[in-house]
Design a protein around this motif. Structure first.
Motif, PDB file in Angstrom:
ATOM      1  N   ALA A 248     -62.997 -46.167 -21.114  1.00 28.22           N
ATOM      2  CA  ALA A 248     -62.574 -46.095 -22.637  1.00 28.22           C
ATOM      3  C   ALA A 248     -62.930 -44.169 -22.245  1.00 28.22           C
ATOM      4  CB  ALA A 248     -63.973 -45.924 -23.330  1.00 28.22           C
ATOM      5  N   GLY A 249     -63.655 -43.987 -21.346  1.00 31.91           N
ATOM      6  CA  GLY A 249     -63.395 -42.436 -21.679  1.00 31.91           C
ATOM      7  C   GLY A 249     -61.017 -41.808 -20.776  1.00 31.91           C
ATOM      8  N   GLN A 250     -61.480 -42.908 -20.075  1.00 30.77           N
ATOM      9  CA  GLN A 250     -59.587 -42.348 -19.054  1.00 30.77           C
ATOM     10  C   GLN A 250     -59.398 -42.758 -20.320  1.00 30.77           C
ATOM     11  OE1 GLN A 250     -59.551 -40.945 -16.481  1.00 30.77           O
ATOM     12  NE2 GLN A 250     -57.519 -41.312 -16.518  1.00 30.77           N
ATOM     13  N   ALA A 251     -59.359 -43.607 -20.915  1.00 32.31           N
ATOM     14  CA  ALA A 251     -58.362 -43.837 -22.337  1.00 32.31           C
ATOM     15  C   ALA A 251     -58.049 -43.326 -22.810  1.00 32.31           C
ATOM     16  CB  ALA A 251     -58.715 -45.775 -22.448  1.00 32.31           C
ATOM     17  N   TYR A 252     -58.396 -42.769 -23.261  1.00 32.19           N
ATOM     18  CA  TYR A 252     -59.201 -41.362 -24.163  1.00 32.19           C
ATOM     19  C   TYR A 252     -58.568 -40.384 -23.817  1.00 32.19           C
ATOM     20  CZ  TYR A 252     -60.627 -39.345 -28.810  1.00 32.19           C
ATOM     21  OH  TYR A 252     -61.161 -38.251 -29.463  1.00 32.19           O
ATOM     22  N   TYR A 253     -58.655 -39.812 -22.901  1.00 35.10           N
ATOM     23  CA  TYR A 253     -58.452 -38.910 -21.924  1.00 35.10           C
ATOM     24  C   TYR A 253     -56.714 -38.850 -22.356  1.00 35.10           C
ATOM     25  CZ  TYR A 253     -55.841 -36.237 -18.342  1.00 35.10           C
ATOM     26  OH  TYR A 253     -55.171 -35.415 -17.690  1.00 35.10           O
ATOM     27  N   GLU A 254     -56.196 -39.674 -21.795  1.00 36.99           N
ATOM     28  CA  GLU A 254     -55.044 -40.028 -21.510  1.00 36.99           C
ATOM     29  C   GLU A 254     -54.200 -40.322 -22.745  1.00 36.99           C
ATOM     30  OE1 GLU A 254     -54.091 -43.845 -19.874  1.00 36.99           O
ATOM     31  OE2 GLU A 254     -55.317 -43.130 -18.027  1.00 36.99           O
ATOM     32  N   ASP A 255     -54.560 -40.080 -23.928  1.00 40.54           N
ATOM     33  CA  ASP A 255     -53.477 -40.550 -25.715  1.00 40.54           C
ATOM     34  C   ASP A 255     -54.474 -38.447 -25.351  1.00 40.54           C
ATOM     35  OD1 ASP A 255     -53.282 -42.354 -25.693  1.00 40.54           O
ATOM     36  OD2 ASP A 255     -55.194 -43.254 -26.358  1.00 40.54           O
ATOM     37  N   CYS A 256     -55.644 -38.825 -25.546  1.00 38.37           N
ATOM     38  CA  CYS A 256     -55.599 -36.981 -26.009  1.00 38.37           C
ATOM     39  C   CYS A 256     -55.043 -36.105 -25.035  1.00 38.37           C
ATOM     40  CB  CYS A 256     -56.883 -36.674 -25.281  1.00 38.37           C
ATOM     41  SG  CYS A 256     -58.450 -36.779 -26.665  1.00 38.37           S
ATOM     42  N   ALA A 257     -54.944 -36.185 -23.624  1.00 39.99           N
ATOM     43  CA  ALA A 257     -53.700 -35.265 -23.471  1.00 39.99           C
ATOM     44  C   ALA A 257     -52.376 -35.457 -23.639  1.00 39.99           C
ATOM     45  CB  ALA A 257     -53.477 -35.687 -21.294  1.00 39.99           C
ATOM     46  N   GLY A 258     -51.608 -36.867 -24.350  1.00 39.79           N
ATOM     47  CA  GLY A 258     -50.718 -36.639 -24.580  1.00 39.79           C
ATOM     48  C   GLY A 258     -50.270 -35.815 -25.966  1.00 39.79           C
ATOM     49  N   MET A 259     -51.927 -35.705 -26.200  1.00 39.89           N
ATOM     50  CA  MET A 259     -51.289 -34.493 -27.767  1.00 39.89           C
ATOM     51  C   MET A 259     -50.983 -33.699 -27.400  1.00 39.89           C
ATOM     52  SD  MET A 259     -54.895 -33.645 -30.418  1.00 39.89           S
ATOM     53  CE  MET A 259     -55.628 -32.967 -29.044  1.00 39.89           C
ATOM     54  N   LEU A 260     -51.911 -33.076 -26.489  1.00 38.48           N
ATOM     55  CA  LEU A 260     -52.206 -31.786 -25.761  1.00 38.48           C
ATOM     56  C   LEU A 260     -51.062 -31.349 -25.511  1.00 38.48           C
ATOM     57  CD1 LEU A 260     -54.366 -30.374 -23.150  1.00 38.48           C
ATOM     58  CD2 LEU A 260     -53.827 -29.134 -25.982  1.00 38.48           C
ATOM     59  N   HIS A 261     -50.058 -32.018 -24.589  1.00 42.91           N
ATOM     60  CA  HIS A 261     -48.476 -32.225 -24.027  1.00 42.91           C
ATOM     61  C   HIS A 261     -47.402 -31.968 -25.166  1.00 42.91           C
ATOM     62  CE1 HIS A 261     -44.720 -33.212 -22.193  1.00 42.91           C
ATOM     63  NE2 HIS A 261     -44.419 -33.774 -22.760  1.00 42.91           N
ATOM     64  N   ALA A 262     -47.512 -33.045 -26.345  1.00 41.52           N
ATOM     65  CA  ALA A 262     -46.882 -32.731 -27.991  1.00 41.52           C
ATOM     66  C   ALA A 262     -47.212 -31.308 -28.158  1.00 41.52           C
ATOM     67  CB  ALA A 262     -47.176 -33.257 -29.085  1.00 41.52           C
ATOM     68  N   ALA A 263     -48.175 -30.970 -27.843  1.00 42.95           N
ATOM     69  CA  ALA A 263     -48.718 -29.244 -28.797  1.00 42.95           C
ATOM     70  C   ALA A 263     -47.584 -28.397 -27.822  1.00 42.95           C
ATOM     71  CB  ALA A 263     -50.057 -29.067 -28.893  1.00 42.95           C
ATOM     72  N   ARG A 264     -47.843 -28.611 -26.812  1.00 37.19           N
ATOM     73  CA  ARG A 264     -47.298 -27.691 -25.488  1.00 37.19           C
ATOM     74  C   ARG A 264     -45.472 -27.385 -25.871  1.00 37.19           C
ATOM     75  NH1 ARG A 264     -51.094 -29.345 -21.439  1.00 37.19           N
ATOM     76  NH2 ARG A 264     -52.732 -28.060 -21.268  1.00 37.19           N
ATOM     77  N   ALA A 265     -45.128 -28.876 -26.243  1.00 36.02           N
ATOM     78  CA  ALA A 265     -44.086 -28.969 -25.995  1.00 36.02           C
ATOM     79  C   ALA A 265     -43.644 -28.282 -27.479  1.00 36.02           C
ATOM     80  CB  ALA A 265     -43.325 -30.338 -26.536  1.00 36.02           C
ATOM     81  N   ALA A 266     -43.480 -28.485 -28.669  1.00 30.48           N
ATOM     82  CA  ALA A 266     -43.623 -28.159 -30.203  1.00 30.48           C
ATOM     83  C   ALA A 266     -44.148 -26.382 -29.895  1.00 30.48           C
ATOM     84  CB  ALA A 266     -44.925 -28.065 -30.802  1.00 30.48           C
ATOM     85  N   GLU A 267     -44.626 -25.887 -29.156  1.00 31.14           N
ATOM     86  CA  GLU A 267     -44.407 -24.498 -28.747  1.00 31.14           C
ATOM     87  C   GLU A 267     -43.193 -24.141 -27.661  1.00 31.14           C
ATOM     88  OE1 GLU A 267     -46.752 -21.648 -29.694  1.00 31.14           O
ATOM     89  OE2 GLU A 267     -47.886 -22.932 -30.532  1.00 31.14           O
ATOM     90  N   ARG A 268     -43.220 -24.198 -26.672  1.00 32.38           N
ATOM     91  CA  ARG A 268     -41.794 -24.702 -26.206  1.00 32.38           C
ATOM     92  C   ARG A 268     -40.895 -24.548 -26.584  1.00 32.38           C
ATOM     93  NH1 ARG A 268     -44.317 -27.407 -22.041  1.00 32.38           N
ATOM     94  NH2 ARG A 268     -42.752 -29.349 -22.581  1.00 32.38           N
ATOM     95  N   ARG A 269     -40.513 -25.728 -27.523  1.00 32.53           N
ATOM     96  CA  ARG A 269     -39.248 -25.285 -28.463  1.00 32.53           C
ATOM     97  C   ARG A 269     -39.248 -24.358 -29.265  1.00 32.53           C
ATOM     98  NH1 ARG A 269     -37.546 -30.475 -32.051  1.00 32.53           N
ATOM     99  NH2 ARG A 269     -37.316 -31.669 -29.776  1.00 32.53           N
ATOM    100  N   LEU A 270     -40.428 -23.848 -30.045  1.00 26.36           N
ATOM    101  CA  LEU A 270     -40.290 -22.914 -31.014  1.00 26.36           C
ATOM    102  C   LEU A 270     -40.280 -21.475 -30.433  1.00 26.36           C
ATOM    103  CD1 LEU A 270     -43.522 -22.958 -33.491  1.00 26.36           C
ATOM    104  CD2 LEU A 270     -40.761 -23.191 -34.102  1.00 26.36           C
ATOM    105  N   GLY A 271     -41.067 -21.586 -29.443  1.00 21.55           N
ATOM    106  CA  GLY A 271     -40.407 -20.595 -28.154  1.00 21.55           C
ATOM    107  C   GLY A 271     -39.134 -20.043 -28.260  1.00 21.55           C
ATOM    108  N   ASP A 272     -37.727 -21.578 -28.220  1.00 16.79           N
ATOM    109  CA  ASP A 272     -36.825 -21.273 -27.252  1.00 16.79           C
ATOM    110  C   ASP A 272     -36.045 -20.626 -28.878  1.00 16.79           C
ATOM    111  OD1 ASP A 272     -37.340 -22.719 -25.051  1.00 16.79           O
ATOM    112  OD2 ASP A 272     -36.593 -24.266 -25.096  1.00 16.79           O
ATOM    113  N   LEU A 273     -36.661 -21.253 -29.939  1.00 16.20           N
ATOM    114  CA  LEU A 273     -35.038 -20.808 -31.274  1.00 16.20           C
ATOM    115  C   LEU A 273     -35.756 -19.772 -31.269  1.00 16.20           C
ATOM    116  CD1 LEU A 273     -36.409 -23.953 -33.151  1.00 16.20           C
ATOM    117  CD2 LEU A 273     -34.328 -23.225 -32.287  1.00 16.20           C
ATOM    118  N   ARG A 274     -37.014 -19.079 -30.774  1.00 22.49           N
ATOM    119  CA  ARG A 274     -37.867 -17.264 -31.072  1.00 22.49           C
ATOM    120  C   ARG A 274     -36.695 -16.322 -30.013  1.00 22.49           C
ATOM    121  NH1 ARG A 274     -42.427 -17.708 -30.271  1.00 22.49           N
ATOM    122  NH2 ARG A 274     -42.442 -16.953 -27.903  1.00 22.49           N
TER     123      ARG A 274
END
Length: 307
Positions: free
Chosen positions: A74-100
């Motif tokens: 269960a922890g491995q499956a949960y990690y994959e979803d948590c990692a996806g959340m982190l990836h989305a957050a980093r992508a949001a930061e990169r997009r804002l950085g590009d616009l900035r």
């Protein structure tokens, strides 16, 4: 009759999201100590947060031993979803950085109709240098709602009304009185400021109130003359075209009058008298954290007007 109000609540608290991000980094780094060093936490604080996360979700996520950590199924499956959340957050930061940092996306600019002809010279170099940047232009003389219409940048000329908007002075424009040679030949020209009130003025106004022209020259007090005319409008360009048809005298900004005077289509009225200059402003809804497209557009306008 009772009415019910339905409120929307977040499924996760901010603390839960932080624990999920922490869990993903622990798994990625392979140990609580490594995650603690990276996040400036103690290993015991990391362990406490992970136990709290397991209590909240009711699932064991990690097998702990003295040598290493391993995820449960269960922890491995949960990690994959948590990692996806982190990836989305980093992508949001990169997009804002590009616009900035890099001008891209749609730049929404509002200008008075009479100013629109200056935009090509000001913004063309910026648009050529940055192909990812597009322009949507609103050229109209009404006071457009910057927030309601998502305007990134507005150019306004003259006295600004009090508001919560942020104005940056770009330049000052001198104004002068002009008419056509045909009008001068048919009606003559005023020789004093007082005589200006006897001639028809083409008046740029959006409200119905008396119009005055203030004139001064060295060594004499300012003259304030009430003027009038049968043509009043809110479009500077339309009024200029009517002036060029010989229908009266108009107050024009120097940069707009210069080519008309140079090619003989217009001549100055009361050339020894002058009017107070008016400020040209870049207006935005906020002062800080402007995206690159807005910062560079303001700089381009300022450079163009300085010439």
């Amino acid at each position: 009759m009772r009415t019910w109000t339905r409120t929307m609540k977040l499924d996760f608290t901010i603390d839960r999201l932080k624990r999920m991000a922490l869990y993903a980094r622990v798994v990625e780094l392979g140990s609580m100590s490594a995650a603690a060093r990276e996040l400036d936490m103690t290993p015991s604080a990391v362990s406490q947060q992970l136990r709290r996360l397991e209590e909240e979700i009711g699932v064991v996520l990690l097998h702990r031993s003295t040598r290493k950590l391993t995820t449960t199924e269960a922890g491995q499956a949960y990690y994959e979803d948590c990692a996806g959340m982190l990836h989305a957050a980093r992508a949001a930061e990169r997009r804002l950085g590009d616009l900035r940092d890099e001008p891209r996306g749609e730049l929404r600019v509002a200008v008075p109709a009479g100013f629109a002809s200056h935009l090509a010279g000001a913004l063309a170099p910026l648009l050529r240098a940055h192909p990812a940047l597009s322009l949507r232009l609103f050229a109209e003389d009404r006071q457009i709602d910057l927030i309601g219409e998502r305007i990134d940048l507005a150019v306004r000329v003259g006295r600004l009304v009090d508001s919560n908007l942020v104005a940056r002075r770009l330049a000052e424009w001198n104004y002068l009185l002009a008419t056509t040679p045909a009008y001068a030949q048919a009606h003559g020209l005023p020789r004093t400021p007082e005589e200006l009130g006897q001639h028809p003025m083409l008046i740029l106004s959006v409200i119905n109130q008396p119009e005055y022209v203030e004139l001064h020259r060295p060594g004499e007090p300012m003259r304030r003359v009430r003027v009038g005319g049968r043509i009043v409008g809110n479009s500077a360009e339309a009024l200029k075209q009517m002036m060029l048809q010989g229908l009266g005298i108009m107050r024009l900004p120097g940069p707009d009058a210069a080519p008309l005077l140079a090619d003989g289509r217009a001549l100055r009225v009361l050339p020894e008298w002058s009017m107070a200059p008016l400020g040209v402003y870049a207006v935005t809804a906020q002062r800080d954290s402007q995206p690159a497209k807005v910062r560079l557009a303001i700089a381009a306008l300022q450079a163009y007007l300085a010439e």
